[in-house]
Design a protein around this motif. Structure first.
Motif, PDB file in Angstrom:
ATOM      1  N   HIS A   1      54.078 -18.620 104.044  1.00 29.20           N
ATOM      2  CA  HIS A   1      52.756 -18.674 103.452  1.00 29.20           C
ATOM      3  C   HIS A   1      52.707 -18.359 101.978  1.00 29.20           C
ATOM      4  O   HIS A   1      52.206 -17.270 101.716  1.00 29.20           O
ATOM      5  CB  HIS A   1      51.785 -17.838 104.417  1.00 29.20           C
ATOM      6  CG  HIS A   1      51.497 -18.378 105.585  1.00 29.20           C
ATOM      7  ND1 HIS A   1      50.795 -17.763 106.617  1.00 29.20           N
ATOM      8  CD2 HIS A   1      52.166 -19.610 106.271  1.00 29.20           C
ATOM      9  CE1 HIS A   1      50.963 -18.422 107.771  1.00 29.20           C
ATOM     10  NE2 HIS A   1      51.543 -19.312 107.525  1.00 29.20           N
TER      11      HIS A   1
ATOM     12  N   PHE B   1      53.323 -24.005 100.564  1.00 26.85           N
ATOM     13  CA  PHE B   1      51.854 -24.633 100.975  1.00 26.85           C
ATOM     14  C   PHE B   1      51.870 -26.049 100.113  1.00 26.85           C
ATOM     15  O   PHE B   1      51.481 -26.876 100.781  1.00 26.85           O
ATOM     16  CB  PHE B   1      50.712 -23.741 100.429  1.00 26.85           C
ATOM     17  CG  PHE B   1      49.495 -24.372 100.352  1.00 26.85           C
ATOM     18  CD1 PHE B   1      48.547 -24.502 101.423  1.00 26.85           C
ATOM     19  CD2 PHE B   1      49.027 -24.960  99.133  1.00 26.85           C
ATOM     20  CE1 PHE B   1      47.270 -25.102 101.310  1.00 26.85           C
ATOM     21  CE2 PHE B   1      47.894 -25.717  99.037  1.00 26.85           C
ATOM     22  CZ  PHE B   1      47.051 -25.634 100.106  1.00 26.85           C
TER      23      PHE B   1
ATOM     24  N   ASN C   1      47.197 -18.674  92.824  1.00 25.11           N
ATOM     25  CA  ASN C   1      46.567 -18.002  94.274  1.00 25.11           C
ATOM     26  C   ASN C   1      46.150 -19.230  95.066  1.00 25.11           C
ATOM     27  O   ASN C   1      46.299 -20.436  94.789  1.00 25.11           O
ATOM     28  CB  ASN C   1      45.519 -17.235  93.599  1.00 25.11           C
ATOM     29  CG  ASN C   1      44.612 -17.866  92.809  1.00 25.11           C
ATOM     30  OD1 ASN C   1      44.154 -19.066  92.826  1.00 25.11           O
ATOM     31  ND2 ASN C   1      44.309 -17.404  91.531  1.00 25.11           N
ATOM     32  N   ARG C   2      45.546 -18.974  95.820  1.00 21.05           N
ATOM     33  CA  ARG C   2      44.908 -20.000  96.852  1.00 21.05           C
ATOM     34  C   ARG C   2      44.290 -20.947  96.104  1.00 21.05           C
ATOM     35  O   ARG C   2      44.244 -22.150  96.620  1.00 21.05           O
ATOM     36  CB  ARG C   2      44.348 -19.211  98.090  1.00 21.05           C
ATOM     37  CG  ARG C   2      43.802 -20.238  99.098  1.00 21.05           C
ATOM     38  CD  ARG C   2      43.358 -19.426 100.407  1.00 21.05           C
ATOM     39  NE  ARG C   2      42.941 -20.528 101.483  1.00 21.05           N
ATOM     40  CZ  ARG C   2      43.833 -20.875 102.187  1.00 21.05           C
ATOM     41  NH1 ARG C   2      44.978 -20.610 102.361  1.00 21.05           N
ATOM     42  NH2 ARG C   2      43.461 -21.960 103.354  1.00 21.05           N
TER      43      ARG C   2
ATOM     44  N   CYS D   1      46.215 -23.442  94.025  1.00 26.87           N
ATOM     45  CA  CYS D   1      46.895 -24.360  95.088  1.00 26.87           C
ATOM     46  C   CYS D   1      45.957 -25.430  95.420  1.00 26.87           C
ATOM     47  O   CYS D   1      46.469 -26.408  95.600  1.00 26.87           O
ATOM     48  CB  CYS D   1      47.662 -23.549  96.125  1.00 26.87           C
ATOM     49  SG  CYS D   1      49.087 -22.627  95.460  1.00 26.87           S
TER      50      CYS D   1
END
Length: 315
Positions: free
Chosen positions: A57, A62, A138-139, A142
């Protein structure tokens, strides 16, 4: 099936396929069926592994899982047509289905081209800003790269279809290919398409060249940095960047050959079409799994979990 009259509106297309040799057809069917199965199994293995293994993760995996999803989607647009065409005498497709196929082909293919730029950004940050890598990638970052890639793909495809559909189509209705694509279909238009072809070349071919050169420059900068400054994990970093350069070249070079020139027939067109519609989608999971020790370990852990869960169910 008779060829459509030149004054009749085209309602369907006939594919000539890869070859008219029946023995070669059956051989090619087996080859491409195996390629298609490897593509699905390999890419779904990557997707499931990344989802289920918490150790993966991370931003890079990802993005890798999203690339695998694009590979599965892209292979599902044209590969089934290729396989069915190898088993039939005359393969036809309706006009509306042809337009739909072209839209999704350029939508997913365009998204993949833009997405590879996103993966290059990920590697650039990992090499040049290693201490801030997880903060920058970071999320939200992405997810943003993924969304931008899909938006870029749909805009590119919409422009291509908008340019194409302004023409009436009156035949002939025979396409010397195994799928619908702009260079063949535009030749069916009963109007002067010269200006629009140049616009399509700019929207497709020139864009591909710009992205390809940008990616090569980016990876060259990254590789120079790795060789001169990086000490910890140098081999892993070189391997990761090397695999991505292979993916970029296999996808972009045949695509540029097809779309960055006037839409005239060349003998290598079908070979190039196979290379960027079928082969890269199979190579991506093989390249990333065979050259990535962490991914191989994660797949083994997934296989072990599946094996032990089956044993528990039996007992």
């Amino acid at each position: 099936m008779a060829q459509q009259n030149l004054t009749t509106t085209v309602t369907e297309f006939i594919f000539l396929g890869l070859t008219q040799n029946h023995q070669l057809k059956y051989f090619l069917f087996m080859v491409f069926f195996i390629v298609y199965m490897i593509t699905w199994v390999g890419n779904f293995t990557i997707i499931i592994t990344v989802i289920t293994d918490h150790r993966l993760h991370t931003p890079m995996y990802f993005l890798l899982a999203n690339l695998a999803f694009m590979d599965v989607s892209d292979s599902s647009v044209n590969a089934p047509n290729l396989l069915s065409g190898l088993l039939s005498q005359h393969k036809t497709i309706s006009f509306n289905e042809c337009i739909l196929q072209m839209f999704f082909f350029h939508f997913i293919g365009g998204a993949m081209a833009f997405f590879l730029v996103g993966m290059a950004i990920d590697r650039y940050v990992a090499i040049y800003k290693p201490l801030r890598y997880l903060i920058i990638m970071n999320r939200d970052m992405c997810v943003g790269l993924v969304v931008l890639a899909w938006v870029g793909g749909i805009v590119h495809s919409a422009v291509q279809m908008g340019l194409l559909l302004q023409f009436p189509f009156c035949g002939p209705n025979i396409l010397d290919n195994f799928y619908c694509d702009v260079p063949q279909v535009i030749k069916v238009a009963c109007a002067d398409t010269h200006v629009v072809e140049l616009q399509m070349v700019f929207n497709g071919g020139v864009l591909l060249i710009i992205l390809f050169i940008s990616l090569l420059i980016s990876y060259t900068i990254i590789l120079v940095k790795i060789r001169t400054h990086v000490t910890d994990g140098k081999r892993k970093a070189l391997s990761t960047c090397g695999t991505q350069i292979i993916v970029v070249c296999v996808l972009f070079i045949p695509s540029i050959f097809i779309y960055a020139r006037p839409f005239k027939k060349f003998t290598l067109d079908k070979v190039a079409s196979v290379f960027f519609t079928v082969i890269p989608q199979m190579l991506n999971p093989m390249i990333y799994t065979l050259r990535n020790a962490e991914m191989k370990k994660a797949i083994r852990r997934l296989m072990n979990r599946m094996f032990f869960s089956r044993r528990k169910l039996k007992t």
